[in-house]
Design a protein around this motif. Structure first.
Motif, PDB file in Angstrom:
ATOM      1  N   GLY A  90      36.665  47.073 -69.413  1.00  0.00           N
ATOM      2  CA  GLY A  90      37.464  48.160 -68.831  1.00  0.00           C
ATOM      3  C   GLY A  90      37.273  49.451 -69.612  1.00  0.00           C
ATOM      4  N   ASP A  91      37.318  49.336 -70.927  1.00  0.00           N
ATOM      5  CA  ASP A  91      37.119  50.489 -71.803  1.00  0.00           C
ATOM      6  C   ASP A  91      35.720  51.066 -71.639  1.00  0.00           C
ATOM      7  N   MET A  92      34.738  50.177 -71.498  1.00  0.00           N
ATOM      8  CA  MET A  92      33.362  50.635 -71.327  1.00  0.00           C
ATOM      9  C   MET A  92      33.201  51.362 -69.990  1.00  0.00           C
ATOM     10  N   LEU A  93      33.917  50.892 -68.973  1.00  0.00           N
ATOM     11  CA  LEU A  93      33.869  51.568 -67.670  1.00  0.00           C
ATOM     12  C   LEU A  93      34.457  52.973 -67.785  1.00  0.00           C
ATOM     13  N   ILE A  94      35.601  53.088 -68.475  1.00  0.00           N
ATOM     14  CA  ILE A  94      36.248  54.395 -68.636  1.00  0.00           C
ATOM     15  C   ILE A  94      35.340  55.353 -69.398  1.00  0.00           C
ATOM     16  N   PHE A  95      34.775  54.884 -70.512  1.00  0.00           N
ATOM     17  CA  PHE A  95      33.878  55.754 -71.280  1.00  0.00           C
ATOM     18  C   PHE A  95      32.606  56.058 -70.484  1.00  0.00           C
ATOM     19  N   GLY A  96      32.132  55.098 -69.708  1.00  0.00           N
ATOM     20  CA  GLY A  96      30.977  55.340 -68.840  1.00  0.00           C
ATOM     21  C   GLY A  96      31.266  56.492 -67.891  1.00  0.00           C
ATOM     22  N   ALA A  97      32.491  56.512 -67.333  1.00  0.00           N
ATOM     23  CA  ALA A  97      32.902  57.602 -66.444  1.00  0.00           C
ATOM     24  C   ALA A  97      32.956  58.918 -67.227  1.00  0.00           C
ATOM     25  N   PHE A  98      33.453  58.872 -68.466  1.00  0.00           N
ATOM     26  CA  PHE A  98      33.499  60.077 -69.315  1.00  0.00           C
ATOM     27  C   PHE A  98      32.102  60.660 -69.496  1.00  0.00           C
ATOM     28  N   PHE A  99      31.141  59.776 -69.819  1.00  0.00           N
ATOM     29  CA  PHE A  99      29.770  60.241 -70.064  1.00  0.00           C
ATOM     30  C   PHE A  99      29.218  60.930 -68.812  1.00  0.00           C
ATOM     31  N   VAL A 125      24.779  49.001 -68.833  1.00  0.00           N
ATOM     32  CA  VAL A 125      23.758  49.741 -69.594  1.00  0.00           C
ATOM     33  C   VAL A 125      22.821  50.476 -68.630  1.00  0.00           C
ATOM     34  N   LEU A 126      22.314  49.754 -67.635  1.00  0.00           N
ATOM     35  CA  LEU A 126      21.357  50.349 -66.700  1.00  0.00           C
ATOM     36  C   LEU A 126      21.994  51.467 -65.882  1.00  0.00           C
ATOM     37  N   ALA A 127      23.194  51.201 -65.337  1.00  0.00           N
ATOM     38  CA  ALA A 127      23.832  52.165 -64.447  1.00  0.00           C
ATOM     39  C   ALA A 127      24.197  53.447 -65.197  1.00  0.00           C
ATOM     40  N   VAL A 128      24.853  53.310 -66.349  1.00  0.00           N
ATOM     41  CA  VAL A 128      25.295  54.514 -67.080  1.00  0.00           C
ATOM     42  C   VAL A 128      24.082  55.312 -67.559  1.00  0.00           C
ATOM     43  N   CYS A 129      23.081  54.621 -68.076  1.00  0.00           N
ATOM     44  CA  CYS A 129      21.868  55.293 -68.543  1.00  0.00           C
ATOM     45  C   CYS A 129      21.178  56.022 -67.384  1.00  0.00           C
ATOM     46  N   ALA A 130      21.064  55.354 -66.247  1.00  0.00           N
ATOM     47  CA  ALA A 130      20.370  55.943 -65.093  1.00  0.00           C
ATOM     48  C   ALA A 130      21.119  57.172 -64.572  1.00  0.00           C
ATOM     49  N   VAL A 131      22.446  57.090 -64.476  1.00  0.00           N
ATOM     50  CA  VAL A 131      23.211  58.231 -63.948  1.00  0.00           C
ATOM     51  C   VAL A 131      23.140  59.413 -64.914  1.00  0.00           C
ATOM     52  N   ILE A 132      23.231  59.141 -66.224  1.00  0.00           N
ATOM     53  CA  ILE A 132      23.126  60.219 -67.220  1.00  0.00           C
ATOM     54  C   ILE A 132      21.778  60.940 -67.065  1.00  0.00           C
ATOM     55  N   LEU A 133      20.700  60.143 -66.990  1.00  0.00           N
ATOM     56  CA  LEU A 133      19.372  60.755 -66.880  1.00  0.00           C
ATOM     57  C   LEU A 133      19.204  61.481 -65.549  1.00  0.00           C
ATOM     58  N   TYR A 134      19.746  60.928 -64.478  1.00  0.00           N
ATOM     59  CA  TYR A 134      19.649  61.590 -63.166  1.00  0.00           C
ATOM     60  C   TYR A 134      20.340  62.950 -63.219  1.00  0.00           C
ATOM     61  N   LEU A 135      21.572  62.964 -63.744  1.00  0.00           N
ATOM     62  CA  LEU A 135      22.324  64.215 -63.799  1.00  0.00           C
ATOM     63  C   LEU A 135      21.672  65.220 -64.751  1.00  0.00           C
ATOM     64  N   TYR A 136      20.946  64.710 -65.738  1.00  0.00           N
ATOM     65  CA  TYR A 136      20.247  65.599 -66.663  1.00  0.00           C
ATOM     66  C   TYR A 136      19.071  66.290 -65.969  1.00  0.00           C
ATOM     67  N   TRP A 137      18.298  65.506 -65.222  1.00  0.00           N
ATOM     68  CA  TRP A 137      17.118  66.065 -64.555  1.00  0.00           C
ATOM     69  C   TRP A 137      17.461  66.789 -63.254  1.00  0.00           C
ATOM     70  N   PHE A 138      18.471  66.295 -62.549  1.00  0.00           N
ATOM     71  CA  PHE A 138      18.838  66.894 -61.249  1.00  0.00           C
ATOM     72  C   PHE A 138      20.322  67.225 -61.231  1.00  0.00           C
ATOM     73  N   PRO A 139      20.717  68.314 -61.898  1.00  0.00           N
ATOM     74  CA  PRO A 139      22.147  68.652 -61.946  1.00  0.00           C
ATOM     75  C   PRO A 139      22.692  68.875 -60.539  1.00  0.00           C
ATOM     76  N   LEU A 140      23.910  68.436 -60.315  1.00  0.00           N
ATOM     77  CA  LEU A 140      24.541  68.612 -59.004  1.00  0.00           C
ATOM     78  C   LEU A 140      25.184  69.988 -58.945  1.00  0.00           C
ATOM     79  N   PRO A 141      25.217  70.598 -57.763  1.00  0.00           N
ATOM     80  CA  PRO A 141      25.933  71.866 -57.643  1.00  0.00           C
ATOM     81  C   PRO A 141      27.440  71.610 -57.693  1.00  0.00           C
ATOM     82  N   LEU A 142      28.211  72.689 -57.892  1.00  0.00           N
ATOM     83  CA  LEU A 142      29.665  72.562 -57.959  1.00  0.00           C
ATOM     84  C   LEU A 142      30.212  72.308 -56.559  1.00  0.00           C
ATOM     85  N   VAL A 143      30.317  71.063 -56.183  1.00  0.00           N
ATOM     86  CA  VAL A 143      30.891  70.737 -54.866  1.00  0.00           C
ATOM     87  C   VAL A 143      32.106  69.845 -55.041  1.00  0.00           C
ATOM     88  N   ALA A 144      31.938  68.802 -55.852  1.00  0.00           N
ATOM     89  CA  ALA A 144      33.019  67.827 -55.977  1.00  0.00           C
ATOM     90  C   ALA A 144      34.029  68.309 -57.009  1.00  0.00           C
TER      91      ALA A 144
END
Lengths: 211, 104
Positions: free
Chosen positions: A34-43, B82-101
């Motif tokens: 749960g904590d990892m999900l929250i921090f994941g959202a923060f990142f 690990v995969l999801a957070v890493c992938a989203v971070i890198l996606y947002l780094y390379w393709f920043p989203l416009p201010l919509v949401a």
């Protein structure tokens, strides 16, 4: 000597690791994930806002001292390693080094705290606060929440150290039942402390290094 | 003591310390060369730093948290994070989203 060593490692294997096993309580894993999900959202939120204003984020980041971030990463990694070593020792019939390892882990955790306080006071003295800009708002919120986790973790480590000391003082070989029961608590606390380490490993490049 | 040093957890820790020093150096190095830009695209450098971080995270999960020896479900959940957070971070780094949401 060799026979003794292989005997010890066989014991490690028979206590808790004969089959796939969740380290510690299942409940602690619900909390950790749960904590990892929250921090994941923060990142992700951080990266979204960074993308809206990359110049501001880069300029603000240049005001951080990367050395503090790196030294603190090394502190937490060392602390985690000491905890992992203590956990292994706690699996043996006669506990020897676990209290020393937990004490060293606490020492590294305290080192992290000292560096963090020096860093915060430098920033505040330079007039950089949570209201300075978006970057520093996230910097203070994320590192502050993480620091809260470190403080809770230090309390957990004190508890684990007391447990280890009691086990080490006990000169009678511990039975498998006693070891199993202790390990649930020890592994739960250790897993939490490793999570604190893990979150900092991501915060370090995100806040301090990324250009 | 020797068994302690030969322990896979100790090897993992050694790699983690090494990876941290590498990231530290990469981060500092760029600061010095920032005047003479475009020698290396900083975006590749940042991507590398993020990838190193998530490799470190997986080592911590596998060896320190002992998820490597845990049931398949927990291993999969951790790897998915690990995969999801890493992938989203890198996606947002390379393709920043416009201010919509704005609700974000």
């Amino acid at each position: 000597m060799n026979a003794k060593l292989s005997g010890e490692s066989a014991l490690v294997r028979t206590v808790g690791h004969t089959k796939a096993h969740v380290p510690g309580e299942v409940g602690i894993w619900v909390f950790i994930l749960g904590d990892m999900l929250i921090f994941g959202a923060f990142f992700i939120v951080f990266m979204y806002y960074r993308g809206l204003n990359p110049e501001l984020f880069s300029q603000s980041q240049a005001m951080l001292n990367q050395n503090y971030g790196a030294i603190n990463t090394l502190f937490l990694l060392a602390s985690s390693w000491f905890v992992a070593m203590a956990v292994e020792d706690m699996r043996s019939k006669q506990v020897r080094l676990a209290p020393v390892f937990f004490a060293l882990a606490m020492f590294c955790g305290a080192g992290f705290g000292v560096v963090k306080i020096i860093e915060y006071s430098e920033k505040i003295n330079a007039g950089i606060t949570i209201t300075t800009n978006d970057f520093f708002m996230y910097y203070y919120i994320f590192t502050g929440l993480h620091f809260l986790h470190v403080l809770i973790g230090m309390g957990v480590l004190v508890f684990l150290w007391l447990k280890a000391r009691a086990a080490a003082k006990n000169k009678i070989a511990r039975t498998d039942d006693v070891i199993e029961k202790d390990m649930v608590l020890i592994e739960s606390g250790a897993s939490y402390w490793h999570m604190v380490d893990l979150l900092w490993i991501v915060l370090f490049p995100l806040l301090y290094l990324m250009k | 003591m020797l068994t302690l040093l030969r322990n896979p957890v100790t090897v993992a820790w050694f790699l983690l310390m090494l990876a941290t020093c590498l990231s530290w150096w990469l981060g500092l190095d760029h600061d010095l060369s920032s005047a003479s830009q475009a020698v290396v695209d900083v975006r590749y450098l940042s991507t590398g730093l993020i990838l190193i971080a998530f490799i470190k995270v997986r080592i911590v999960i596998r060896y320190f948290m002992e998820v490597g020896k845990s049931p398949l479900a927990l291993r999969l959940i951790c790897d998915a994070w690990v995969l999801a957070v890493c992938a989203v971070i890198l996606y947002l780094y390379w393709f920043p989203l416009p201010l919509v949401a704005t609700s974000l």
